[in-house]
Motif scaffolding. Sequence first.
Motif, PDB file in Angstrom:
ATOM      1  N   PRO A  92       0.819  -1.211   0.000  1.00  0.00           N
ATOM      2  CA  PRO A  92       0.000   0.000   0.000  1.00  0.00           C
ATOM      3  C   PRO A  92       0.855   1.265   0.000  1.00  0.00           C
ATOM      4  CG  PRO A  92      -0.847  -1.601   1.574  1.00  0.00           C
ATOM      5  CD  PRO A  92       0.480  -2.131   1.108  1.00  0.00           C
ATOM      6  N   SER A  93       0.343   2.316  -0.627  1.00  0.00           N
ATOM      7  CA  SER A  93       1.094   3.563  -0.744  1.00  0.00           C
ATOM      8  C   SER A  93       0.135   4.739  -0.702  1.00  0.00           C
ATOM      9  CB  SER A  93       1.878   3.585  -2.060  1.00  0.00           C
ATOM     10  OG  SER A  93       2.423   4.863  -2.321  1.00  0.00           O
ATOM     11  N   ALA A  94       0.614   5.843  -0.138  1.00  0.00           N
ATOM     12  CA  ALA A  94      -0.164   7.082  -0.144  1.00  0.00           C
ATOM     13  C   ALA A  94      -0.134   7.762  -1.506  1.00  0.00           C
ATOM     14  CB  ALA A  94       0.367   8.037   0.915  1.00  0.00           C
ATOM     15  N   MET A 129       5.281   3.649 -18.038  1.00  0.00           N
ATOM     16  CA  MET A 129       3.954   3.534 -17.438  1.00  0.00           C
ATOM     17  C   MET A 129       3.502   2.084 -17.545  1.00  0.00           C
ATOM     18  SD  MET A 129       1.422   5.494 -16.090  1.00  0.00           S
ATOM     19  CE  MET A 129       1.522   7.129 -16.840  1.00  0.00           C
ATOM     20  N   ALA A 130       2.938   1.561 -16.490  1.00  0.00           N
ATOM     21  CA  ALA A 130       2.494   0.167 -16.488  1.00  0.00           C
ATOM     22  C   ALA A 130       1.211   0.039 -15.679  1.00  0.00           C
ATOM     23  CB  ALA A 130       3.576  -0.742 -15.903  1.00  0.00           C
ATOM     24  N   LEU A 131       0.498  -1.025 -15.971  1.00  0.00           N
ATOM     25  CA  LEU A 131      -0.715  -1.350 -15.234  1.00  0.00           C
ATOM     26  C   LEU A 131      -0.415  -2.547 -14.343  1.00  0.00           C
ATOM     27  CD1 LEU A 131      -3.811  -0.618 -15.067  1.00  0.00           C
ATOM     28  CD2 LEU A 131      -4.169  -2.519 -16.660  1.00  0.00           C
ATOM     29  N   VAL A 132      -0.658  -2.400 -13.050  1.00  0.00           N
ATOM     30  CA  VAL A 132      -0.530  -3.504 -12.092  1.00  0.00           C
ATOM     31  C   VAL A 132      -1.903  -3.695 -11.466  1.00  0.00           C
ATOM     32  CG1 VAL A 132       0.599  -4.359 -10.015  1.00  0.00           C
ATOM     33  CG2 VAL A 132       1.893  -3.004 -11.653  1.00  0.00           C
ATOM     34  N   GLY A 133      -2.608  -4.723 -11.903  1.00  0.00           N
ATOM     35  CA  GLY A 133      -3.989  -4.870 -11.482  1.00  0.00           C
ATOM     36  C   GLY A 133      -4.804  -3.694 -11.994  1.00  0.00           C
ATOM     37  N   GLU A 134      -5.422  -2.948 -11.100  1.00  0.00           N
ATOM     38  CA  GLU A 134      -6.193  -1.766 -11.492  1.00  0.00           C
ATOM     39  C   GLU A 134      -5.399  -0.475 -11.311  1.00  0.00           C
ATOM     40  OE1 GLU A 134     -10.029  -1.457  -9.770  1.00  0.00           O
ATOM     41  OE2 GLU A 134     -10.680  -3.453 -10.360  1.00  0.00           O
ATOM     42  N   GLU A 135      -4.161  -0.579 -10.814  1.00  0.00           N
ATOM     43  CA  GLU A 135      -3.379   0.621 -10.521  1.00  0.00           C
ATOM     44  C   GLU A 135      -2.415   0.936 -11.661  1.00  0.00           C
ATOM     45  OE1 GLU A 135      -0.095   2.355  -7.312  1.00  0.00           O
ATOM     46  OE2 GLU A 135      -0.998   0.377  -6.983  1.00  0.00           O
ATOM     47  N   LEU A 136      -2.338   2.224 -11.999  1.00  0.00           N
ATOM     48  CA  LEU A 136      -1.338   2.704 -12.941  1.00  0.00           C
ATOM     49  C   LEU A 136      -0.107   3.152 -12.160  1.00  0.00           C
ATOM     50  CD1 LEU A 136      -3.599   4.814 -15.308  1.00  0.00           C
ATOM     51  CD2 LEU A 136      -2.335   2.768 -15.947  1.00  0.00           C
ATOM     52  N   ILE A 137       1.053   2.629 -12.545  1.00  0.00           N
ATOM     53  CA  ILE A 137       2.296   3.005 -11.888  1.00  0.00           C
ATOM     54  C   ILE A 137       3.309   3.434 -12.941  1.00  0.00           C
ATOM     55  CG2 ILE A 137       1.859   1.254 -10.102  1.00  0.00           C
ATOM     56  CD1 ILE A 137       4.362  -0.232 -11.254  1.00  0.00           C
ATOM     57  N   GLN A 138       4.389   4.065 -12.503  1.00  0.00           N
ATOM     58  CA  GLN A 138       5.575   4.291 -13.319  1.00  0.00           C
ATOM     59  C   GLN A 138       6.789   3.849 -12.523  1.00  0.00           C
ATOM     60  OE1 GLN A 138       4.193   8.526 -14.432  1.00  0.00           O
ATOM     61  NE2 GLN A 138       5.627   7.979 -16.076  1.00  0.00           N
ATOM     62  N   TRP A 150      12.024  -9.651 -13.190  1.00  0.00           N
ATOM     63  CA  TRP A 150      12.585  -8.320 -13.059  1.00  0.00           C
ATOM     64  C   TRP A 150      12.101  -7.684 -11.763  1.00  0.00           C
ATOM     65  CZ3 TRP A 150      15.516  -6.024 -17.136  1.00  0.00           C
ATOM     66  CH2 TRP A 150      15.575  -6.802 -18.302  1.00  0.00           C
ATOM     67  N   THR A 151      12.939  -6.822 -11.194  1.00  0.00           N
ATOM     68  CA  THR A 151      12.539  -5.991 -10.053  1.00  0.00           C
ATOM     69  C   THR A 151      12.402  -4.554 -10.532  1.00  0.00           C
ATOM     70  OG1 THR A 151      13.624  -7.386  -8.394  1.00  0.00           O
ATOM     71  CG2 THR A 151      13.198  -5.111  -7.787  1.00  0.00           C
ATOM     72  N   LEU A 152      11.231  -3.959 -10.253  1.00  0.00           N
ATOM     73  CA  LEU A 152      10.968  -2.565 -10.600  1.00  0.00           C
ATOM     74  C   LEU A 152      11.041  -1.730  -9.330  1.00  0.00           C
ATOM     75  CD1 LEU A 152       7.791  -3.102 -12.828  1.00  0.00           C
ATOM     76  CD2 LEU A 152      10.181  -3.524 -13.406  1.00  0.00           C
ATOM     77  N   SER A 153      11.723  -0.596  -9.390  1.00  0.00           N
ATOM     78  CA  SER A 153      11.846   0.266  -8.214  1.00  0.00           C
ATOM     79  C   SER A 153      11.840   1.715  -8.655  1.00  0.00           C
ATOM     80  CB  SER A 153      13.122  -0.073  -7.428  1.00  0.00           C
ATOM     81  OG  SER A 153      14.269   0.061  -8.256  1.00  0.00           O
ATOM     82  N   GLY A 154      11.914   2.609  -7.653  1.00  0.00           N
ATOM     83  CA  GLY A 154      11.741   4.027  -7.944  1.00  0.00           C
ATOM     84  C   GLY A 154      10.344   4.271  -8.487  1.00  0.00           C
ATOM     85  N   LEU A 155       9.346   3.907  -7.682  1.00  0.00           N
ATOM     86  CA  LEU A 155       7.971   3.832  -8.173  1.00  0.00           C
ATOM     87  C   LEU A 155       7.199   5.137  -7.979  1.00  0.00           C
ATOM     88  CD1 LEU A 155       6.973   0.301  -6.816  1.00  0.00           C
ATOM     89  CD2 LEU A 155       8.046   0.878  -9.000  1.00  0.00           C
ATOM     90  N   LEU A 156       6.436   5.487  -8.996  1.00  0.00           N
ATOM     91  CA  LEU A 156       5.397   6.506  -8.885  1.00  0.00           C
ATOM     92  C   LEU A 156       4.073   5.763  -8.868  1.00  0.00           C
ATOM     93  CD1 LEU A 156       6.513   9.374 -11.295  1.00  0.00           C
ATOM     94  CD2 LEU A 156       5.960   9.623  -8.881  1.00  0.00           C
ATOM     95  N   ARG A 157       3.294   5.932  -7.827  1.00  0.00           N
ATOM     96  CA  ARG A 157       2.089   5.132  -7.615  1.00  0.00           C
ATOM     97  C   ARG A 157       0.822   5.934  -7.885  1.00  0.00           C
ATOM     98  NH1 ARG A 157       2.941   1.091  -3.895  1.00  0.00           N
ATOM     99  NH2 ARG A 157       0.836   0.452  -4.480  1.00  0.00           N
ATOM    100  N   GLY A 158      -0.279   5.207  -8.124  1.00  0.00           N
ATOM    101  CA  GLY A 158      -1.586   5.832  -8.231  1.00  0.00           C
ATOM    102  C   GLY A 158      -1.718   6.828  -9.352  1.00  0.00           C
ATOM    103  N   ALA A 166      -3.938   2.405  -5.058  1.00  0.00           N
ATOM    104  CA  ALA A 166      -2.619   2.334  -4.422  1.00  0.00           C
ATOM    105  C   ALA A 166      -2.731   2.234  -2.910  1.00  0.00           C
ATOM    106  CB  ALA A 166      -1.785   3.557  -4.804  1.00  0.00           C
ATOM    107  N   PHE A 167      -3.770   2.834  -2.318  1.00  0.00           N
ATOM    108  CA  PHE A 167      -3.939   2.781  -0.872  1.00  0.00           C
ATOM    109  C   PHE A 167      -4.040   1.340  -0.370  1.00  0.00           C
ATOM    110  CE2 PHE A 167      -6.217   7.154  -1.012  1.00  0.00           C
ATOM    111  CZ  PHE A 167      -4.995   7.779  -1.162  1.00  0.00           C
ATOM    112  N   SER A 168      -4.568   0.445  -1.224  1.00  0.00           N
ATOM    113  CA  SER A 168      -4.761  -0.953  -0.817  1.00  0.00           C
ATOM    114  C   SER A 168      -3.617  -1.854  -1.256  1.00  0.00           C
ATOM    115  CB  SER A 168      -6.076  -1.492  -1.401  1.00  0.00           C
ATOM    116  OG  SER A 168      -7.174  -0.739  -0.947  1.00  0.00           O
TER     117      SER A 168
END
Length: 326
Positions: A92-94, A129-138, A150-158, A166-168
């Motif tokens: 989860p992320s704010a 930009m990618a879709l993870v479930g219903e969330e859009l991330i970068q 692969w490991t993805l890091s340095g994430l922009l969430r929601g 992203a909250f969940s």
Amino acid sequence: PYLRGTETKTDQGAAIAPRDKVAGPTTLRAFELPWDGQGTADQRQIFVAPSSTTSGWTGATLYAQRDAALVPIGGTGTRRSIAGLTTSPLMPSAALFIDRQASVDVQLDDPDFTLSSAPIEDVANGANMALVGEELIQFCQVEKLGNGRWTLSGLLRGRGGTEHVAFSGSPIGTHFVLLDQKPIALDASDVGESDIIAAIGLADEDAVIAPIIAPGRSRTPLPPVHGKAEWTNAGGLALCWRRRSRGAWSWSGTVEVPLNEQVERYEIGLGDPAQPQISWDAFEPVFALDAVTVSQLAVNFPGSTMWVRQVGTYHRSAPLYLTTLN
């Protein structure tokens, strides 16, 4: 020049037959994205990400499920989307800042697929930009773990108004799709109100079924932001918030973004948004309750949460939580 009567001996060599590429089974993800501001605000923006575990995949025919029938809506071509499944939870992320500590692992459908890191300037302009479930991330950085992981890091969430997702967070096994130029945009009129897309390729024994992720999202208002709850000197409650607009992803700083709905309307509620204990309508981003009403609500519904959501032409937004009655 050719000289009559002369002969030259040559080695005929060995014929090397081209290696046959085995047609692999189809993998399919279907999803609806927030309206990007192009075209009409009334049309769904539905995409499919067809792929396969092998480069020998020859494409598939696409269908929309209507009632119990599969109606053909076109083909995929042979270009494969970069897609897979998460192998670690996305916590989860704010969704307020670049999260340089969080990461997520993904297993791509084909080990030959690759992902690339991108500088923050490119990410700010929409890269990775990618879709993870219903969330859009970068994501900014990638680390190759081998065998398609692969490991993805340095994430922009929601991203794209998906901060409520992203909250969940999301569990292991969530669909992952890279939103480059490879997913295919479907004609909304072909899909209609269907929420299921199917594909049948050369190596598929049965239709590959893909429920559309986040159906209706294109026509759903974004959740309001910057909510504030203030108690008045008389004991009343004053609520305010700021609306956001579908399709308005940039702001000039000089004029208000367009509404992109038939009317500006909000629902303010108390309790569970799915079954509110009581609700009110407002037609501007402010709402007030007098002291007597607040006192009665606190007695009848102690500990209940107040929230607001925008009511659009087609759907209601996710709620923005404002305060709790004590």
